[in-house]
Scaffold this active site. Sequence first.
Site, PDB file in Angstrom:
ATOM      1  NE  ARG A 110     103.402  14.890  42.943  1.00  0.00           N
ATOM      2  CZ  ARG A 110     102.277  14.531  42.345  1.00  0.00           C
ATOM      3  NH1 ARG A 110     102.262  13.492  41.527  1.00  0.00           N
ATOM      4  NH2 ARG A 110     101.154  15.178  42.575  1.00  0.00           N
ATOM      5  NE  ARG A 190     112.647  16.841  39.872  1.00  0.00           N
ATOM      6  CZ  ARG A 190     112.169  17.386  40.989  1.00  0.00           C
ATOM      7  NH1 ARG A 190     112.030  18.690  41.076  1.00  0.00           N
ATOM      8  NH2 ARG A 190     111.794  16.623  42.001  1.00  0.00           N
ATOM      9  CG  ASP A 309     102.794  23.429  45.194  1.00  0.00           C
ATOM     10  OD1 ASP A 309     103.281  23.549  46.333  1.00  0.00           O
ATOM     11  OD2 ASP A 309     103.286  22.691  44.320  1.00  0.00           O
ATOM     12  CB  ALA A 322     104.876  17.746  49.779  1.00  0.00           C
TER      13      ALA A 322
HETATM   14  C1  FAD Z   1     102.474  15.463  38.007  1.00  0.00           C
HETATM   15  C2  FAD Z   1     103.200  16.109  39.142  1.00  0.00           C
HETATM   16  C3  FAD Z   1     104.502  15.685  39.430  1.00  0.00           C
HETATM   17  C4  FAD Z   1     105.207  16.267  40.487  1.00  0.00           C
HETATM   18  N1  FAD Z   1     106.451  15.805  40.772  1.00  0.00           N
HETATM   19  C5  FAD Z   1     107.113  16.274  41.845  1.00  0.00           C
HETATM   20  C6  FAD Z   1     108.371  15.746  42.229  1.00  0.00           C
HETATM   21  O1  FAD Z   1     108.902  14.852  41.596  1.00  0.00           O
HETATM   22  N2  FAD Z   1     108.985  16.250  43.316  1.00  0.00           N
HETATM   23  C7  FAD Z   1     108.421  17.253  44.060  1.00  0.00           C
HETATM   24  O2  FAD Z   1     109.018  17.668  45.065  1.00  0.00           O
HETATM   25  N3  FAD Z   1     107.228  17.775  43.719  1.00  0.00           N
HETATM   26  C8  FAD Z   1     106.567  17.315  42.633  1.00  0.00           C
HETATM   27  N4  FAD Z   1     105.342  17.844  42.301  1.00  0.00           N
HETATM   28  C9  FAD Z   1     104.819  18.961  43.097  1.00  0.00           C
HETATM   29  C10 FAD Z   1     104.358  18.520  44.471  1.00  0.00           C
HETATM   30  O3  FAD Z   1     103.479  17.433  44.366  1.00  0.00           O
HETATM   31  C11 FAD Z   1     103.729  19.708  45.152  1.00  0.00           C
HETATM   32  O4  FAD Z   1     104.693  20.746  45.189  1.00  0.00           O
HETATM   33  C12 FAD Z   1     103.309  19.477  46.597  1.00  0.00           C
HETATM   34  O5  FAD Z   1     103.072  18.130  46.875  1.00  0.00           O
HETATM   35  C13 FAD Z   1     102.064  20.283  46.931  1.00  0.00           C
HETATM   36  O6  FAD Z   1     101.000  19.673  46.290  1.00  0.00           O
HETATM   37  P1  FAD Z   1      99.633  20.352  45.847  1.00  0.00           P
HETATM   38  O7  FAD Z   1      98.606  19.329  46.147  1.00  0.00           O
HETATM   39  O8  FAD Z   1      99.488  21.698  46.387  1.00  0.00           O
HETATM   40  O9  FAD Z   1      99.803  20.531  44.279  1.00  0.00           O
HETATM   41  P2  FAD Z   1      99.877  19.439  43.113  1.00  0.00           P
HETATM   42  O10 FAD Z   1     100.625  18.245  43.548  1.00  0.00           O
HETATM   43  O11 FAD Z   1     100.370  20.169  41.926  1.00  0.00           O
HETATM   44  O12 FAD Z   1      98.352  18.987  42.894  1.00  0.00           O
HETATM   45  C14 FAD Z   1      97.382  19.799  42.266  1.00  0.00           C
HETATM   46  C15 FAD Z   1      96.303  18.910  41.687  1.00  0.00           C
HETATM   47  O13 FAD Z   1      95.222  19.715  41.206  1.00  0.00           O
HETATM   48  C16 FAD Z   1      94.768  19.194  39.984  1.00  0.00           C
HETATM   49  N5  FAD Z   1      94.124  20.295  39.234  1.00  0.00           N
HETATM   50  C17 FAD Z   1      94.711  21.401  38.740  1.00  0.00           C
HETATM   51  N6  FAD Z   1      93.808  22.198  38.122  1.00  0.00           N
HETATM   52  C18 FAD Z   1      92.616  21.574  38.230  1.00  0.00           C
HETATM   53  C19 FAD Z   1      91.298  21.893  37.786  1.00  0.00           C
HETATM   54  N7  FAD Z   1      91.034  23.020  37.108  1.00  0.00           N
HETATM   55  N8  FAD Z   1      90.302  21.035  38.075  1.00  0.00           N
HETATM   56  C20 FAD Z   1      90.549  19.873  38.773  1.00  0.00           C
HETATM   57  N9  FAD Z   1      91.782  19.533  39.205  1.00  0.00           N
HETATM   58  C21 FAD Z   1      92.801  20.360  38.943  1.00  0.00           C
HETATM   59  C22 FAD Z   1      96.034  18.675  39.337  1.00  0.00           C
HETATM   60  O14 FAD Z   1      95.766  17.711  38.326  1.00  0.00           O
HETATM   61  C23 FAD Z   1      96.786  18.080  40.519  1.00  0.00           C
HETATM   62  O15 FAD Z   1      96.490  16.731  40.733  1.00  0.00           O
HETATM   63  C24 FAD Z   1     104.605  17.303  41.254  1.00  0.00           C
HETATM   64  C25 FAD Z   1     103.302  17.712  40.951  1.00  0.00           C
HETATM   65  C26 FAD Z   1     102.586  17.121  39.929  1.00  0.00           C
HETATM   66  C27 FAD Z   1     101.175  17.570  39.652  1.00  0.00           C
END
Ligand code: FAD
Length: 427
Positions: A110, A190, A309, A322
């Site tokens: 990731r 994991r 998410d 993702a």
């Molecule tokens: C550190 C981390 C590690 C992960 N590792 C894995 C993995 O190994 N395998 C896997 O399948 N999935 C993993 N995931 C989850 C995966 O990335 C998500 O399920 C998927 O990619 C959907 O992403 P998303 O952008 O909706 O959410 P996310 O990837 O969770 O991104 C949300 C972002 O919003 C930011 N954020 C949250 N609240 C605020 C706020 N109040 N103000 C500003 N910014 C904010 C967070 O810092 C983050 O960068 C991980 C997520 C994170 C954050």
Amino acid sequence: MESNNTGVRVIIVGAGFAGLTAAIECHRQGHDVEIYEKFAELKQLGDIISFGQNAGRIFHRWSNGSVTERMDPLSIKNKGFNIHKYDGEFIINQTHPKPPKESPIINGHRGELHAVVFNYAKDELAIPIHLDSRVKEYFETELETGIVLESGEKISGDVVLGADGVRSKARELVLGYEDKPKSSGYAVWRTWFDSKDMLADPETAHFCNQGDTFQGWIGQDVHFLFSTIKNGSDCCWVLTHRDLADIDESWQFPGHLPDVLELLKDWDPMCTKIVSKTPPELLVDWKLVYRDPLPTWVSTGRRIALVGDAAHPFLPTSAQGATQAMEDGVTIAICLRKAAEKAEAEAKSQDAITAFQEIRYERVKAVQKTGETTRDMWHKTDWVAVKTNPDLVKFPREEWIHGHDAEKHAEEVFDEVVKGLREKARI
Ligand SMILES: Cc1cc2nc3c(=O)[nH]c(=O)nc-3n(C[C@H](O)[C@H](O)[C@H](O)COP(=O)(O)OP(=O)(O)OC[C@H]3O[C@@H](n4cnc5c(N)ncnc54)[C@H](O)[C@@H]3O)c2cc1C
Ligand SMILES: *[C@@H]1O[C@H](CO)[C@@H](O)[C@H](O)[C@H]1NC(C)=O
Ligand SMILES: *[C@@H]1O[C@H](CO)[C@@H](O)[C@H](O)[C@H]1NC(C)=O
Ligand SMILES: *[C@@H]1O[C@H](CO)[C@@H](O)[C@H](O)[C@H]1NC(C)=O
């Protein structure tokens, strides 16, 4: 391909795959877009993440295929998925034809893949990504919407996309209450580590010294998946098992290797061999929480939408979390452009936001469901039936999921969807 400027101002909260994809696609469609992200610097976090062909198709359109080219060396390249019964009996080697270059499957680390996308958005497209900017409030009026940062700074635009992940603050505003996650009844151990100890052991070296390999063992309420990556130089495994621990949110805890070994004691000894090579400090205990589908992803003023998410967490057995987050970003960027092109001035962005939800909602729910069905299919395997039909344990790869082109679909259905929504509003 880059569209003319639409003048639509889009504020995105969160620079995960949902936020970055939404930003890149909004940029492609000609909107003015900025990202606000709470992390202060990019760190390569996490371990294995999967992107289906329906994501590969999106990545491939960025910079004429050069983004997927950068991802290619980071992505798993095995020659088949060897599925075993928990006691070691080999069941089937599941293979797939190689997907076309225009819609690759990408499975990798990731953090590494995230860095490729982040740098593309920031350096190549020059999309403003404001780090160290935690959003503490959202607001919306008749005419605009916006965010307030922890620093007190207020930023406004036409639309806000809450791409702030499973613990979304935007979701509270959209729903009007705090939505508590429930335990799914499962957790995942994991890890991701260097292959050197695997290579040093003649019994495990073959997983790593002939390129990438992929193994699975399936038992009652447990499954164990083990992959080698980057020409066998890295190892990664995930073990999903029952865990009723009541916790607040899906997050990471340090895992304890003896617990894993205890669970595997009656399993194929090869599983114990692999797990024993794990550096103990790299084991993560990841509780899987569950949320009922949200009643809506859109605020009452229809200027704030949840994506990724924040709107819809997925179980890992769907291998689509993702990817669906990315389809959201593509869809909303198209909706905003199509709405901006319309002649009448009123409620353009709001129409786009409602159309986005209408286009995405049922598809997302259906894909989410596959996370449960695949898990249950494995965890309740009828081994007598598998004797005559080993295909029963294959990991499903459905055409309606992987064959989907979110961009083409949104282009095609937008007008019809808006018309339908207006008729509904009149009734
Ligand atoms: C550190 C981390 C590690 C992960 N590792 C894995 C993995 O190994 N395998 C896997 O399948 N999935 C993993 N995931 C989850 C995966 O990335 C998500 O399920 C998927 O990619 C959907 O992403 P998303 O952008 O909706 O959410 P996310 O990837 O969770 O991104 C949300 C972002 O919003 C930011 N954020 C949250 N609240 C605020 C706020 N109040 N103000 C500003 N910014 C904010 C967070 O810092 C983050 O960068 C991980 C997520 C994170 C954050
Ligand atoms: C895009 O890539 C293809 C194949 O890699 C190449 O033939 C084509 O010239 C490229 N187009 C542009 C605009 O760079
Ligand atoms: C699985 O099948 C593929 C295709 O036939 C083959 O290339 C690969 O070596 C097989 N894997 C194993 C471990 O037998
Ligand atoms: C992959 O690793 C093997 C040894 O494990 C090596 O022989 C081969 O050259 C490597 N291939 C690439 C493309 O690096």
